[in-house]
Write a protein that holds these residues in place. Structure first.
Motif, PDB file in Angstrom:
ATOM      1  N   GLN A 145      -1.776   6.408   0.848  1.00 46.81           N
ATOM      2  CA  GLN A 145      -3.071   5.747   0.950  1.00 46.81           C
ATOM      3  C   GLN A 145      -3.277   5.106   2.322  1.00 46.81           C
ATOM      4  OE1 GLN A 145      -2.960   3.052  -2.394  1.00 46.81           O
ATOM      5  NE2 GLN A 145      -3.791   4.601  -3.785  1.00 46.81           N
ATOM      6  N   LEU A 146      -2.306   5.258   3.207  1.00 48.82           N
ATOM      7  CA  LEU A 146      -2.421   4.691   4.555  1.00 48.82           C
ATOM      8  C   LEU A 146      -3.501   5.425   5.344  1.00 48.82           C
ATOM      9  CD1 LEU A 146       1.362   4.329   5.504  1.00 48.82           C
ATOM     10  CD2 LEU A 146      -0.212   2.491   4.872  1.00 48.82           C
ATOM     11  N   PRO A 147      -4.184   4.728   6.259  1.00 51.21           N
ATOM     12  CA  PRO A 147      -5.183   5.405   7.096  1.00 51.21           C
ATOM     13  C   PRO A 147      -4.517   6.424   8.038  1.00 51.21           C
ATOM     14  CG  PRO A 147      -5.051   3.049   7.631  1.00 51.21           C
ATOM     15  CD  PRO A 147      -4.109   3.308   6.508  1.00 51.21           C
ATOM     16  N   MET A 167       0.855  -1.181   0.000  1.00 49.88           N
ATOM     17  CA  MET A 167       0.000   0.000   0.000  1.00 49.88           C
ATOM     18  C   MET A 167       0.897   1.239   0.000  1.00 49.88           C
ATOM     19  SD  MET A 167      -2.873   1.185   2.788  1.00 49.88           S
ATOM     20  CE  MET A 167      -4.039  -0.098   2.478  1.00 49.88           C
ATOM     21  N   ALA A 168       0.589   2.178  -0.896  1.00 52.18           N
ATOM     22  CA  ALA A 168       1.384   3.406  -0.987  1.00 52.18           C
ATOM     23  C   ALA A 168       1.209   4.209   0.288  1.00 52.18           C
ATOM     24  CB  ALA A 168       0.941   4.215  -2.198  1.00 52.18           C
ATOM     25  N   ASN A 211       7.572  12.601   6.779  1.00 50.01           N
ATOM     26  CA  ASN A 211       6.715  12.675   5.608  1.00 50.01           C
ATOM     27  C   ASN A 211       5.258  12.326   5.935  1.00 50.01           C
ATOM     28  OD1 ASN A 211       6.263  13.094   2.826  1.00 50.01           O
ATOM     29  ND2 ASN A 211       6.289  10.877   2.501  1.00 50.01           N
ATOM     30  N   ALA A 212       5.031  11.531   6.963  1.00 46.07           N
ATOM     31  CA  ALA A 212       3.674  11.107   7.320  1.00 46.07           C
ATOM     32  C   ALA A 212       2.803  12.309   7.682  1.00 46.07           C
ATOM     33  CB  ALA A 212       3.722  10.109   8.481  1.00 46.07           C
TER      34      ALA A 212
END
Length: 194
Positions: free
Chosen positions: A5-7, A1-2, A21-22
């Motif tokens: 696109q993470l929750p 998963m990119a 970066n998150a």
């Protein structure tokens, strides 16, 4: 998963664990909604920019301080921070309103001293003294009800108990007192203005 696109909850965890970066992904993901909310409340781009920036400063401090309570509700949490900052801004601005001097507007045109001046104090005192003289001309039972109601701020129930009469009698005495005062004022052509 990119990564983008993470929750939210996983991005928050990654940011706390050091992945800078998150947070950028979270901000980009929710920027429009958060900024739109702020702007809809303050209606000023500069203020909205400041509040948006302050919101994420608080977010960073909380996340870096590891005091964030993970409940999977990142966006509502950030919106609550923004909401509180908006309220703080309104409170601060209410205490210290911002006036900009222009050719059409001068701060001196809105500044006023609401304190009564010596003349208005003297007039008020005179009117009150004249009114006391008029009240003194009333029959004792009417004068007593007026004084208890107006000057002692008693309810009609309290007046009735204090004077050993019914509430209706106390109300009737007040009514007659007011009618008699009007009559005295009209007869003497007194103008009670302040």
């Amino acid at each position: 998963m990119a990564t983008n696109q993470l929750p939210d909850a996983l991005l928050v965890r990654n940011y706390i664990d050091g992945e800078e970066n998150a947070l950028a992904i979270l901000i980009e993901r929710h920027q429009a909604k958060i900024y739109g909310f702020i702007y809809s409340k303050v209606q000023d781009r500069d203020i909205a920019d400041d509040i948006f920036q302050d919101t994420f400063i608080k977010v960073v401090r909380t996340l870096k301080g590891k005091t964030y309570n993970e409940e999977g509700k990142f966006l509502p949490w950030v919106m609550r921070i923004a909401h509180n900052l908006i309220i703080d801004t309104f409170r601060r601005d209410k205490k210290m309103p911002l006036f900009r001097e222009t050719e059409e507007f001068s701060i001196f045109s809105v500044m006023s001293d609401n304190c009564p001046n010596i003349e208005s104090k003297m007039i008020t005192e005179q009117v009150e003294n004249d009114l006391l003289k008029l009240i003194a001309e009333l029959p004792d039972d009417q004068r007593q009800v007026i004084e208890l109601r107006i000057y002692d701020d008693l309810s009609f129930k309290e007046i009735a108990e204090l004077t050993n009469v019914s509430i209706n009698t106390a109300l009737g005495r007040m009514r007659y007192a007011v009618l008699n005062l009007r009559r005295i004022i009209e007869q003497n052509q007194i103008i009670l203005t302040n």
